[in-house]
Design an enzyme around this catalytic site. Structure first.
Site, mmCIF file in Angstrom:
data_model
loop_
_atom_site.group_PDB
_atom_site.id
_atom_site.type_symbol
_atom_site.label_atom_id
_atom_site.label_comp_id
_atom_site.label_asym_id
_atom_site.label_seq_id
_atom_site.Cartn_x
_atom_site.Cartn_y
_atom_site.Cartn_z
ATOM 1 N N LYS A 28 0.853 -1.190 0.000
ATOM 2 C CA LYS A 28 0.000 0.000 0.000
ATOM 3 C C LYS A 28 0.885 1.236 0.000
ATOM 4 O O LYS A 28 1.868 1.305 0.739
ATOM 5 C CB LYS A 28 -0.915 0.001 1.235
ATOM 6 C CG LYS A 28 -1.906 1.170 1.228
ATOM 7 C CD LYS A 28 -2.940 1.049 2.343
ATOM 8 C CE LYS A 28 -2.375 1.411 3.689
ATOM 9 N NZ LYS A 28 -3.427 1.538 4.732
ATOM 10 N N ARG A 83 -9.962 -1.185 8.102
ATOM 11 C CA ARG A 83 -9.019 -2.129 8.722
ATOM 12 C C ARG A 83 -8.377 -1.540 9.968
ATOM 13 O O ARG A 83 -8.064 -2.255 10.914
ATOM 14 C CB ARG A 83 -7.998 -2.643 7.728
ATOM 15 C CG ARG A 83 -6.991 -1.668 7.111
ATOM 16 C CD ARG A 83 -5.988 -1.107 8.044
ATOM 17 N NE ARG A 83 -4.719 -0.754 7.448
ATOM 18 C CZ ARG A 83 -3.893 0.096 7.997
ATOM 19 N NH1 ARG A 83 -4.202 0.755 9.120
ATOM 20 N NH2 ARG A 83 -2.723 0.334 7.429
ATOM 21 N N GLN A 135 -11.892 8.057 11.201
ATOM 22 C CA GLN A 135 -11.556 7.005 12.154
ATOM 23 C C GLN A 135 -12.477 7.003 13.367
ATOM 24 O O GLN A 135 -12.727 5.946 13.961
ATOM 25 C CB GLN A 135 -10.092 7.125 12.587
ATOM 26 C CG GLN A 135 -9.115 6.614 11.547
ATOM 27 C CD GLN A 135 -9.333 5.146 11.223
ATOM 28 O OE1 GLN A 135 -9.718 4.351 12.069
ATOM 29 N NE2 GLN A 135 -9.068 4.780 9.979
ATOM 30 N N ASP A 193 -14.715 16.848 19.561
ATOM 31 C CA ASP A 193 -13.835 17.274 18.472
ATOM 32 C C ASP A 193 -13.697 18.779 18.549
ATOM 33 O O ASP A 193 -14.638 19.470 18.958
ATOM 34 C CB ASP A 193 -14.409 16.855 17.108
ATOM 35 C CG ASP A 193 -13.369 16.881 15.994
ATOM 36 O OD1 ASP A 193 -12.851 17.980 15.684
ATOM 37 O OD2 ASP A 193 -13.071 15.816 15.430
ATOM 38 N N VAL A 194 -12.532 19.293 18.163
ATOM 39 C CA VAL A 194 -12.350 20.747 18.139
ATOM 40 C C VAL A 194 -13.216 21.388 17.061
ATOM 41 O O VAL A 194 -13.521 22.575 17.118
ATOM 42 C CB VAL A 194 -10.865 21.126 17.917
ATOM 43 C CG1 VAL A 194 -10.028 20.707 19.115
ATOM 44 C CG2 VAL A 194 -10.314 20.483 16.642
ATOM 45 N N ASP A 199 0.510 8.916 19.976
ATOM 46 C CA ASP A 199 0.318 9.486 21.311
ATOM 47 C C ASP A 199 -0.108 10.950 21.258
ATOM 48 O O ASP A 199 0.001 11.676 22.255
ATOM 49 C CB ASP A 199 1.596 9.340 22.144
ATOM 50 C CG ASP A 199 2.836 9.958 21.484
ATOM 51 O OD1 ASP A 199 2.752 10.321 20.290
ATOM 52 O OD2 ASP A 199 3.879 10.061 22.143
#
Length: 326
Positions: free
Chosen positions: A74, A117, A145, A166-167, A234
């Site tokens: 990919k 996936r 996601q 979410d912002v 992270d």
């Protein structure tokens, strides 16, 4: 025109039209991790280039899974500022090869595959690390996601409620509308990110991948007994918050170490296991209801190569796609 000297081109719409379900994708990705845990795959750490400024990347992701008769690569990009141009963050193509001859047999868009996936890998890890009766999911980052990880976790867990942060307020609105209509889950929009962590059984952070984490999630936010999936590396997490995890896992240790060499993951906990080790039982998953568990899945080529043959086969059965001469 279907012969060994032609390849099948599948657009993003073609790929999605094959109708492969999230449950099927989770099963295939789990099989790939089983093979990985048994040492029966070939997957070198992915090389990449980084055009432009900031956190842009384009990665090559090759893998071979003999048991699934799957080989290929990919070529995928992630450009965080693409949304300003009305373009998706993640784009790319996947080449599937015949493992017997090496001939390329299909070229397919990888946007839908990557979205599905990646979420399936979260679910595979959660099956080993999360409490099976988990009902409340916190999602920080309500883009692609955020949607697919909710879908995947809803396959394996008795979800009832999703705390969404979410912002970008419009992202939360579209997330809420889709998740409530497609899955019948209650979505609660929150303005404080802590509300999408504390009180949740499952937490998914799915913002852009950043070399310098914004460290929004602080120590003391993640409850005892909770599981977290760090889809954005992270980026969302303060180092001290990650260090509260009793078990910190990843999907592939060599790839994580490679990322550390190029400047990511400057301060993370010791790694308990990779997901393959958990799946085959070489390392223990959750051992008590009170453990805080965490996986930082980097996104592996075996995830893609587990799904691509099923897409190809389903496309042939349904006469989807365009045959092109080599």
């Amino acid at each position: 025109m279907d012969n060994e000297y032609n390849l099948l081109y599948l657009s993003q719409n073609d790929v999605e039209s094959t109708g492969l379900t999230m449950a099927e994708i989770i099963e295939r990705v789990e099989t790939a991790f089983q093979e990985k845990g048994e040492g029966r795959i070939e997957m070198p750490p992915k090389p990449g280039i980084h055009p432009g400024e900031g956190d842009n990347f384009i990665h090559a992701m090759p893998a071979y899974i003999p048991a699934m008769e799957s080989a290929g690569v990919k070529w995928v990009s992630g450009f965080p500022d693409n949304h300003k141009l009305g373009l998706p963050y993640i784009t790319g193509l996947l080449i599937l090869n015949d493992p017997k001859t090496g001939l390329p047999i299909s070229v397919m868009d990888c946007v839908w595959i990557t979205a599905m996936r990646t979420a399936a890998a979260t679910a595979v890890a959660a099956r080993q690390l999360a409490r099976p009766d988990s009902e409340v999911l916190g999602v920080l980052g309500c883009g692609v996601q955020g949607h697919t990880n909710t879908e995947a976790l809803d396959v394996l867990f008795p979800l009832k409620r999703v705390m969404a942060y979410d912002v970008d307020e419009s992202a939360v609105d579209s997330f809420s509308e889709e998740i409530e209509s497609r899955f019948g889950l209650e979505v609660i929009k929150v303005d404080d990110p802590k509300e999408a962590v504390s009180g949740c059984d499952l937490v998914v952070t799915a913002g852009p991948i950043l070399k310098e984490p914004h460290a929004t999630i602080r120590p003391g936010w993640l409850d005892e007994g909770a599981f977290a999936s760090l889809v954005d590396f992270d980026s969302y997490w303060h180092p001290d918050a990650m260090k509260e995890a009793d078990k910190f896992c990843t999907d592939d240790v060599p790839q994580l170490r490679h990322y550390q060499e190029v400047g990511y993951f400057k301060d993370i906990p010791p790694i308990h296991a990779d997901v393959g080790e958990l799946v085959v039982g070489e390392k223990p998953g959750r051992e008590s209801r009170d453990e805080r568990t965490m996986t930082c899945n980097l996104g592996l080529a075996i995830d893609d190569m587990a799904v691509a043959p099923a897409i190809y086969q389903r496309a042939r059965e349904k006469d989807i796609g365009t045959w092109l001469p080599l």
